[in-house]
Design a protein around this motif. Structure first.
Motif, PDB file in Angstrom:
ATOM      1  N   GLU A  85       0.827  -1.208   0.000  1.00 49.85           N
ATOM      2  CA  GLU A  85       0.000   0.000   0.000  1.00 49.85           C
ATOM      3  C   GLU A  85       0.864   1.262   0.000  1.00 49.85           C
ATOM      4  O   GLU A  85       0.571   2.227  -0.716  1.00 49.85           O
ATOM      5  N   GLN A  86       1.944   1.256   0.785  1.00 49.77           N
ATOM      6  CA  GLN A  86       2.830   2.415   0.840  1.00 49.77           C
ATOM      7  C   GLN A  86       3.570   2.616  -0.475  1.00 49.77           C
ATOM      8  O   GLN A  86       3.769   3.742  -0.930  1.00 49.77           O
ATOM      9  N   ALA A  87       3.966   1.496  -1.097  1.00 45.56           N
ATOM     10  CA  ALA A  87       4.676   1.597  -2.372  1.00 45.56           C
ATOM     11  C   ALA A  87       3.756   2.111  -3.477  1.00 45.56           C
ATOM     12  O   ALA A  87       4.185   2.854  -4.369  1.00 45.56           O
ATOM     13  N   GLY A  88       2.480   1.733  -3.432  1.00 49.71           N
ATOM     14  CA  GLY A  88       1.536   2.174  -4.450  1.00 49.71           C
ATOM     15  C   GLY A  88       1.037   3.587  -4.252  1.00 49.71           C
ATOM     16  O   GLY A  88       0.467   4.183  -5.170  1.00 49.71           O
ATOM     17  N   SER A  89       1.246   4.154  -3.076  1.00 42.95           N
ATOM     18  CA  SER A  89       0.766   5.511  -2.820  1.00 42.95           C
ATOM     19  C   SER A  89       1.621   6.571  -3.487  1.00 42.95           C
ATOM     20  O   SER A  89       1.193   7.711  -3.661  1.00 42.95           O
ATOM     21  N   GLY A  90       2.857   6.212  -3.834  1.00 47.77           N
ATOM     22  CA  GLY A  90       3.746   7.174  -4.487  1.00 47.77           C
ATOM     23  C   GLY A  90       4.418   8.130  -3.546  1.00 47.77           C
ATOM     24  O   GLY A  90       5.088   9.069  -3.989  1.00 47.77           O
ATOM     25  N   SER A  91       4.258   7.935  -2.245  1.00 48.54           N
ATOM     26  CA  SER A  91       4.869   8.838  -1.269  1.00 48.54           C
ATOM     27  C   SER A  91       6.349   8.512  -1.108  1.00 48.54           C
ATOM     28  O   SER A  91       6.762   7.351  -1.187  1.00 48.54           O
ATOM     29  N   ARG A  92       7.159   9.551  -0.865  1.00 43.54           N
ATOM     30  CA  ARG A  92       8.592   9.325  -0.643  1.00 43.54           C
ATOM     31  C   ARG A  92       8.877   8.843   0.774  1.00 43.54           C
ATOM     32  O   ARG A  92       9.967   8.361   1.059  1.00 43.54           O
ATOM     33  N   PHE A  93       7.920   8.994   1.680  1.00 43.65           N
ATOM     34  CA  PHE A  93       8.104   8.591   3.066  1.00 43.65           C
ATOM     35  C   PHE A  93       7.399   7.258   3.300  1.00 43.65           C
ATOM     36  O   PHE A  93       6.268   7.057   2.847  1.00 43.65           O
ATOM     37  N   PHE A  94       8.067   6.375   4.002  1.00 46.71           N
ATOM     38  CA  PHE A  94       7.507   5.057   4.299  1.00 46.71           C
ATOM     39  C   PHE A  94       7.349   4.928   5.808  1.00 46.71           C
ATOM     40  O   PHE A  94       8.334   5.036   6.557  1.00 46.71           O
ATOM     41  N   CYS A  95       6.128   4.732   6.259  1.00 46.35           N
ATOM     42  CA  CYS A  95       5.838   4.599   7.693  1.00 46.35           C
ATOM     43  C   CYS A  95       5.626   3.128   8.021  1.00 46.35           C
ATOM     44  O   CYS A  95       4.888   2.418   7.329  1.00 46.35           O
ATOM     45  N   MET A  96       6.279   2.653   9.083  1.00 47.06           N
ATOM     46  CA  MET A  96       6.081   1.272   9.530  1.00 47.06           C
ATOM     47  C   MET A  96       4.745   1.155  10.238  1.00 47.06           C
ATOM     48  O   MET A  96       4.274   2.098  10.879  1.00 47.06           O
ATOM     49  N   ILE A  97       4.155  -0.008  10.148  1.00 42.44           N
ATOM     50  CA  ILE A  97       2.873  -0.264  10.792  1.00 42.44           C
ATOM     51  C   ILE A  97       3.103  -0.987  12.111  1.00 42.44           C
ATOM     52  O   ILE A  97       3.961  -1.870  12.212  1.00 42.44           O
ATOM     53  N   GLY A  98       2.373  -0.588  13.133  1.00 41.52           N
ATOM     54  CA  GLY A  98       2.495  -1.231  14.429  1.00 41.52           C
ATOM     55  C   GLY A  98       1.470  -2.349  14.615  1.00 41.52           C
ATOM     56  O   GLY A  98       0.565  -2.525  13.805  1.00 41.52           O
ATOM     57  N   GLY A  99       1.636  -3.096  15.695  1.00 41.08           N
ATOM     58  CA  GLY A  99       0.688  -4.157  16.007  1.00 41.08           C
ATOM     59  C   GLY A  99       0.874  -5.434  15.229  1.00 41.08           C
ATOM     60  O   GLY A  99       0.003  -6.307  15.252  1.00 41.08           O
ATOM     61  N   THR A 100       2.000  -5.591  14.515  1.00 45.64           N
ATOM     62  CA  THR A 100       2.242  -6.806  13.740  1.00 45.64           C
ATOM     63  C   THR A 100       3.373  -7.639  14.316  1.00 45.64           C
ATOM     64  O   THR A 100       3.738  -8.655  13.743  1.00 45.64           O
ATOM     65  N   ASP A 101       3.931  -7.214  15.436  1.00 47.21           N
ATOM     66  CA  ASP A 101       5.028  -7.938  16.081  1.00 47.21           C
ATOM     67  C   ASP A 101       4.607  -8.328  17.491  1.00 47.21           C
ATOM     68  O   ASP A 101       3.875  -7.594  18.151  1.00 47.21           O
ATOM     69  N   PHE A 102       5.068  -9.503  17.943  1.00 43.91           N
ATOM     70  CA  PHE A 102       4.741  -9.978  19.286  1.00 43.91           C
ATOM     71  C   PHE A 102       5.774  -9.400  20.250  1.00 43.91           C
ATOM     72  O   PHE A 102       6.965  -9.694  20.155  1.00 43.91           O
ATOM     73  N   GLU A 103       5.319  -8.571  21.200  1.00 40.53           N
ATOM     74  CA  GLU A 103       6.206  -7.856  22.111  1.00 40.53           C
ATOM     75  C   GLU A 103       6.423  -8.666  23.387  1.00 40.53           C
ATOM     76  O   GLU A 103       5.542  -8.757  24.242  1.00 40.53           O
ATOM     77  N   LEU A 104       7.624  -9.241  23.506  1.00 34.79           N
ATOM     78  CA  LEU A 104       7.926 -10.054  24.686  1.00 34.79           C
ATOM     79  C   LEU A 104       8.195  -9.204  25.923  1.00 34.79           C
ATOM     80  O   LEU A 104       8.074  -9.699  27.043  1.00 34.79           O
ATOM     81  N   ASN A 105       8.558  -7.939  25.732  1.00 31.76           N
ATOM     82  CA  ASN A 105       8.845  -7.106  26.905  1.00 31.76           C
ATOM     83  C   ASN A 105       7.600  -6.830  27.734  1.00 31.76           C
ATOM     84  O   ASN A 105       7.704  -6.416  28.888  1.00 31.76           O
ATOM     85  N   ARG A 106       6.401  -7.072  27.180  1.00 28.60           N
ATOM     86  CA  ARG A 106       5.170  -6.872  27.933  1.00 28.60           C
ATOM     87  C   ARG A 106       4.651  -8.147  28.564  1.00 28.60           C
ATOM     88  O   ARG A 106       3.587  -8.136  29.193  1.00 28.60           O
ATOM     89  N   CYS A 107       5.346  -9.248  28.380  1.00 32.84           N
ATOM     90  CA  CYS A 107       4.894 -10.514  28.984  1.00 32.84           C
ATOM     91  C   CYS A 107       6.096 -11.321  29.466  1.00 32.84           C
ATOM     92  O   CYS A 107       6.096 -12.554  29.372  1.00 32.84           O
ATOM     93  N   SER A 108       7.120 -10.635  29.956  1.00 32.00           N
ATOM     94  CA  SER A 108       8.359 -11.322  30.345  1.00 32.00           C
ATOM     95  C   SER A 108       8.148 -12.306  31.494  1.00 32.00           C
ATOM     96  O   SER A 108       8.751 -13.383  31.515  1.00 32.00           O
ATOM     97  N   ASN A 109       7.298 -11.967  32.457  1.00 25.53           N
ATOM     98  CA  ASN A 109       7.065 -12.875  33.579  1.00 25.53           C
ATOM     99  C   ASN A 109       6.347 -14.143  33.135  1.00 25.53           C
ATOM    100  O   ASN A 109       6.710 -15.255  33.558  1.00 25.53           O
ATOM    101  N   ASP A 110       5.315 -14.017  32.290  1.00 27.70           N
ATOM    102  CA  ASP A 110       4.620 -15.199  31.786  1.00 27.70           C
ATOM    103  C   ASP A 110       5.539 -16.029  30.897  1.00 27.70           C
ATOM    104  O   ASP A 110       5.439 -17.255  30.869  1.00 27.70           O
ATOM    105  N   LEU A 111       6.431 -15.372  30.182  1.00 28.02           N
ATOM    106  CA  LEU A 111       7.410 -16.093  29.364  1.00 28.02           C
ATOM    107  C   LEU A 111       8.364 -16.888  30.249  1.00 28.02           C
ATOM    108  O   LEU A 111       8.651 -18.056  29.973  1.00 28.02           O
ATOM    109  N   LYS A 112       8.857 -16.269  31.318  1.00 34.17           N
ATOM    110  CA  LYS A 112       9.848 -16.906  32.178  1.00 34.17           C
ATOM    111  C   LYS A 112       9.253 -18.031  33.026  1.00 34.17           C
ATOM    112  O   LYS A 112       9.877 -19.081  33.190  1.00 34.17           O
ATOM    113  N   PHE A 113       8.047 -17.832  33.538  1.00 32.53           N
ATOM    114  CA  PHE A 113       7.490 -18.776  34.506  1.00 32.53           C
ATOM    115  C   PHE A 113       6.494 -19.769  33.902  1.00 32.53           C
ATOM    116  O   PHE A 113       6.125 -20.729  34.573  1.00 32.53           O
TER     117      PHE A 113
END
Length: 340
Positions: free
Chosen positions: A222-250
């Protein structure tokens, strides 16, 4: 509720709120909200000083409308239905309706759970169902897990700030419960269903490691087809382990180690899940989230807890060529330094 049904809506609501049977269920539970007037009245010398005007202060109720901090929560209503042998599924309205039908005997018989009441104790004993040992459907669980971890934008728009904050933790607990229920309780490793068990674990590892890759590619197109010179990354597509470190560890990492050690052969772990495990360790864990709980509590509470290293477990059961070569080179350098 044995109340009259004639009158306006306001009159019906007043009857239900004051009825002998229905008054206990008239309000929904909600914690007490902040009230500035109440805060000023309870803090002498602060704000408008209304507390000094003949002890007359404007104190609005903590809750307005249909919610009170003294009402029953949904979990309390479910426990009450469970104690009386009633079905605990459904919305709050269904739970209250079953309780009222059970108390008044009016409006038909409520739905009852399978089981019987113990004659000696008078406590309802639910019927024990046979334990299902059917292997899990990896495809269906993959769809459920992905939908849980990466819901649609329409769903996330309705979330509160706390829902956003604790979503990774909820997902980690959700996956840990699936491993416990679908793999260990069904004894897949003992029954020789190692491939099915690791296929399910690989689904979770891939979702955590890669994230919502399809959405990222769609956004890049979508960003490539818009023709804009600026490319913005989209959030919410990566699993953030820093917000669940205790559940990950235990929870999650100890179950992964348990699955690795429960596999019949070390070579089987490398064949079934070697690349997924190392990708998960190198791309997501690293050194920051490498520790996991080994359930070794010191006798003296002042002593620090002992944790295991997930990377050391991988090097033992699923040796990586890159890791082994670096270790060998380090040993050779140490030997050369010792030589005169």
């Amino acid at each position: 509720s044995k109340l009259a049904v004639s009158g306006t809506k306001d009159e019906l609501c007043i009857r239900l709120c004051n009825g002998e049977l229905s008054s206990d269920y008239a309000y929904e539970y909600a914690p007490e909200r902040f009230s500035r007037a109440r805060f000023e009245a309870e803090m002498p010398g602060y704000g408008s000083c209304d507390e000094f005007n003949n002890n007359v202060a404007s104190l609005p109720p903590a809750q307005k409308g249909s919610k009170r901090d003294t009402a029953y929560t949904n979990q309390q209503l479910k426990d009450m239905c469970r104690d009386k042998g009633l079905v605990v599924s459904g919305k709050r309205y269904d739970l209250v309706l079953r309780l009222l039908q059970n108390e008044s005997g009016i409006g038909g018989a409520p739905k009852r759970a399978a089981g019987s009441i113990d004659e000696e104790t008078g406590v309802f004993q639910p019927k024990k169902r046979a334990k299902s040992m059917k292997p899990p459907s990896v495809e269906k669980l993959q769809e459920r897990i992905f939908k849980k971890c990466f819901p649609s934008e329409e769903v996330k728009r309705k979330w509160s700030n706390n829902k956003y904050k604790y979503h990774p933790s909820d997902c980690m607990v959700y996956m840990s419960n699936i491993i416990e229920k679908e793999i260990f309780e069904k004894e897949l490793f003992e029954r020789g269903e190692e491939k099915c068990a690791w296929d399910l674990i690989n689904v979770m590892l891939n979702i955590i490691t890669v994230g919502n890759e399809a959405r990222r590619k769609e956004w890049a197109a979508e960003q490539a087809g818009s023709g804009s010179r600026f490319f913005c990354m989209i959030g919410g597509t990566d699993f953030e382990l820093n917000r669940c470190s205790n559940d990950l560890k235990f929870k999650f990492l100890p179950q992964l180690v348990k699955a690795i050690k429960a596999t019949s052969k070390k070579t089987a772990v490398a064949q079934l899940s070697g690349k997924f495990l190392w990708a998960f360790q190198s791309r997501k864990l690293g050194k920051l989230f490498d520790e996991y709980d080994i359930n070794d509590r010191p006798a003296d509470w002042r002593q620090p807890f002992k944790y295991g290293s997930f990377k050391e477990v991988l090097n033992e059961f699923v040796p990586c060529k890159g890791e082994s070569s670096t270790e060998e080179s380090e040993e050779e350098e140490e030997e050369e330094e010792k030589e005169p």
